[in-house]
Structure formats: C-alpha cells, structure tokens
Design a protein around this motif. Structure first.
Motif, PDB file in Angstrom:
ATOM      1  N   SER A  20       0.449  -1.317  -0.200  1.00 15.97           N
ATOM      2  CA  SER A  20      -0.093  -0.181   0.560  1.00 15.97           C
ATOM      3  C   SER A  20       0.731   1.799   0.446  1.00 15.97           C
ATOM      4  O   SER A  20       2.327   0.907   0.253  1.00 15.97           O
ATOM      5  CB  SER A  20      -0.479  -0.327   1.875  1.00 15.97           C
TER       6      SER A  20
ATOM      7  N   ASN B  56      -3.590   1.219   5.384  1.00 13.91           N
ATOM      8  CA  ASN B  56      -3.207   0.125   4.175  1.00 13.91           C
ATOM      9  C   ASN B  56      -4.038  -1.144   3.739  1.00 13.91           C
ATOM     10  O   ASN B  56      -4.235  -1.675   4.524  1.00 13.91           O
ATOM     11  CB  ASN B  56      -1.891  -1.035   5.000  1.00 13.91           C
TER      12      ASN B  56
ATOM     13  N   ASP C 245       6.935  -5.249   3.820  1.00 13.59           N
ATOM     14  CA  ASP C 245       6.530  -4.380   5.197  1.00 13.59           C
ATOM     15  C   ASP C 245       7.506  -3.862   6.238  1.00 13.59           C
ATOM     16  O   ASP C 245       7.780  -3.974   6.659  1.00 13.59           O
ATOM     17  CB  ASP C 245       5.172  -4.938   6.000  1.00 13.59           C
TER      18      ASP C 245
END
Length: 401
Positions: free
Chosen positions: A75, A106, A379
């Motif tokens: 994202s 996100n 991430d």
C-alpha cells in the motif's frame, strides 16, 4: 405532520448554514500495487561494543546462504494512503478556526484506520488562522516533510532514494513519519512574494520511570524544534530547514528510572534543496546532514550526510522521473559506511484524480553501511543486506478524492 415537516426543514436549513460556515471537506488517497524485490542475503554483520571491540569474531563476515526476496502487494507505493477531514470556520475580522484529522491505512493488510489496533494518525491538529499566519496545536508536519517532498524527482514515494535513505538513517528531515512531531505547536506564515516561513516545537513530555518528578525528568528532555523557509516563485523552488531533537534522552538499560550515561545531548539536522522547471525538463538537488552529539549512539542514529540529484520530463501525457543519491554514515570507532542508489518512475494520469505508475530502484550498500532497501520492499524491510545490492520493481494505481 405539517409541524414535523416544518421542523425538519428548519433543521435542514440550520445544518446547511453551519456546514457552509464551517466548510468541512473529506479527502483521501487510495494507492496500492504489486512489488517484487530481490537482493543477496549478504554476510553476518560485525557486532561492536560501545568502545569498538568486535563481539562476534567467529561469525562476522560469514556468507549467509540464499537470496532475500519479496513478492506481493504493498500500500502507498506512490502516495501514502490516507483518509482525512479538514475544515474551517469564519470567526470574523479575518480570523478563522481550522482543523485537520488525517489517518493512514494499508488496504492490503487491514492496518491503520479500521483495524482493531486503532487509528494511525498522520496529522491531527486544531488552530487559528489570520492575516498574520496560522498557529496550530497537535500532531503536525515539521518543515522537513514538505521541503524534502518539494525537491525529489521521485516525488518522495516509497521507491524514492531520498525518502528511503532518510527513513532508515533515522532522520527527521524526511517525507516519512519521522517528520511528524507529537505534542506540537506550530506557526506558519502566509505567503509573502513567494516566501513562506514555518516553525514548530514538540514537547517531549518525558517520564522515565513512570514519573514527572523533576529530579528524574526535565521538561526540556526529548523536545523537538524545527525552522523552515520556502521560496516558490515561477520555475524556482528553494527550501532551507533546521531541525533538532533537544536533550535526546534514553533510559539506562539497568534502571529505567535513570538516564543512560552519554545521552541527553541534541541531535541536529539541516537541509538545503531546490528545483528549477525548464518546462522541457525539471532539475532537482538536495543536501542534508545529521549531527548526533550524544556519546551514546541514541537509538542507533549516527552522524550522516545525504545528497540527491534528479530530473523529470514529460513523456506523452505522463511524467518520467530519474534520481540518484548517496548516504554516508559516519561510524564511531569503526569504518564509515556508504550506500548509493538510483531509481526511475513513470506516472501516467488516467484522469485528474487517478493515475497508474511503474518504478524501479537499485541500491548498493558497502560493508559498513546500513542494510538499506526501498520502503516498498516488504512490510518489514528485510531485503537489503550490508555489503550487498538489491533492487525493487513496483507498479500500481493511485486514486485521490
């Protein structure tokens, strides 16, 4: 029945008048795309004591088998996802109340707004604006946030060299969360012939050991201050920024109620950046430095310098950007480290609010640098390795409203 209709009509008119006076706007960005990143797993990094003694001589430098890879959705590759509400109310005589409530999210893994973990605030403040400028209170952007975004050919995206390097180095002059100060009071001037000035102070509210006793905590501990000047006129944009973490204190690892020896000094940063739009191409450049005055390496933040060069050009209906940058880490008691990288991004608008994009970034870390990679490479950012290189490919869609 008629009385109810009349009451509803009056309430509707009153509500409409209030909204017109308050002028509340809902806005946001929704951005997601596919990312592939790859880099050598590298070697076991050397671990040093505070005095420079190697603590793992038997394993330091041993090759780690395999390749670090990430493949998946991310994202906010091009623009950080956000959902916000802002507004203002006219108070008379040129004075108005202003507010902003803006939260990150996100959309690929349901974190941020809407998650049971609670709100993830990008900024939230309330203030007063007049002909003399705006004073606001809350979590707010320091001057370095806008300055770095103004002078980056890759638009301070998660694929940007400046954005990634400044984030991993622990800088507050960055287009990332480090440039958002909590408990902050700001003053932002109005625009005078292209010149805008901003100042910020964030209260540290330090309470080591769970107390505000002044024998343990000072009201000046862990405060943050920043000053910025922007000049934007015609094809020219120039930014100068100074930011500092004052009395940067960490707890003693053996007694959380005491300050660690060697902490309590300032961490100072400065930045110069600019761009010039020739219409056919637009050129960008920036240089920044961080000086950590603590004898103890405060939260792993070390002295560093970062510079970037970039160019953008219109290609068809879209824009092509190219950027190069280098980060130098000034190590204490051990050799200095360098990382360099370059990246390119093409963004194509499908409408005024929707665009598609594709980007590529390559980063090379020497044997004494940080394990840097782009911020979109997973991430948890474990693609980069010390002494190795890595690359990231990304493509996605961004919609703003």
């Amino acid at each position: 029945m008629k009385r109810k209709l009349i009451a509803l009509a009056v309430a509707s008119l009153a509500s409409g008048a209030a909204l017109a006076q308050t002028n509340v706007t809902m806005y946001g960005v929704v951005d997601a795309g596919y990312v592939y990143s790859s880099g050598s797993a590298g070697s076991v990094p050397p671990i040093y004591s505070a005095t420079g003694v190697l603590l793992n001589p038997a394993t330091a430098g041993l090759k780690i088998p395999g390749t670090n890879k990430f493949s998946g959705l991310a994202s906010g590759i091009n623009s950080g996802n956000r959902f916000g509400v802002k507004g203002e109310e006219a108070l008379g005589n040129g004075l108005k109340a202003v507010f902003t409530l803006e939260y990150g999210l996100n959309i690929d893994n349901n974190s941020g707004l809407g998650n049971t973990g609670g709100l993830n605030a990008r900024q939230q403040f309330v203030g007063l604006a007049s002909n003399y400028g705006t004073v606001a209170l809350g979590r707010q952007y320091a001057p370095g946030f806008d300055a770095t975004a103004n002078n980056d050919a890759l638009e301070s995206t998660d694929m940007s060299i400046q954005s990634s390097f400044s984030a991993y180095a622990g800088d507050t002059i960055t287009p990332n969360s480090g440039a958002r100060f909590n408990n902050a009071v700001t003053y932002t001037s109005n625009n005078y012939s292209g010149v805008t000035v901003k100042a910020i102070y964030g209260f540290g509210e330090s309470n080591l050991g769970g107390t505000y006793n002044d024998k343990i905590n000072s009201i000046a501990d862990n405060g943050k201050v920043g000053f910025g000047v922007n000049y934007a006129n015609g094809p020219i944009n120039l930014d100068a920024v100074y930011q500092s973490r004052l009395n940067a204190v960490v707890a003693d690892p053996f007694n959380a109620a005491l300050k660690a020896p060697g902490s309590g000094k300032s961490i100072n940063e400065w930045y110069l950046g600019g761009s010039y739009d020739f219409k056919v191409v637009k050129l960008y450049a920036s240089y920044q430095a961080l000086d950590n005055n603590n004898k103890l390496v405060y939260n792993g933040i070390e002295d560093n310098q970062l510079w970037t060069l970039g160019v953008t050009a219109p290609i068809g209906a879209g824009t092509l950007g190219l950027s190069y940058g280098k980060l130098q880490i000034d190590r204490r008691n051990v050799s200095d480290g360098d990382s360099w990288g370059w990246g390119t991004m093409y963004s194509y608008p499908l409408s005024k609010r929707t665009a598609v994009y594709a980007a590529y970034t390559y980063i090379n870390n020497d044997s004494h640098s940080l394990p840097l990679n782009t911020q979109s490479a997973g991430d948890i950012g474990q693609i980069g390795a010390v002494g190795e290189s890595n690359y990231t490919l990304g493509a996605g869609i961004r919609h703003s409203f």
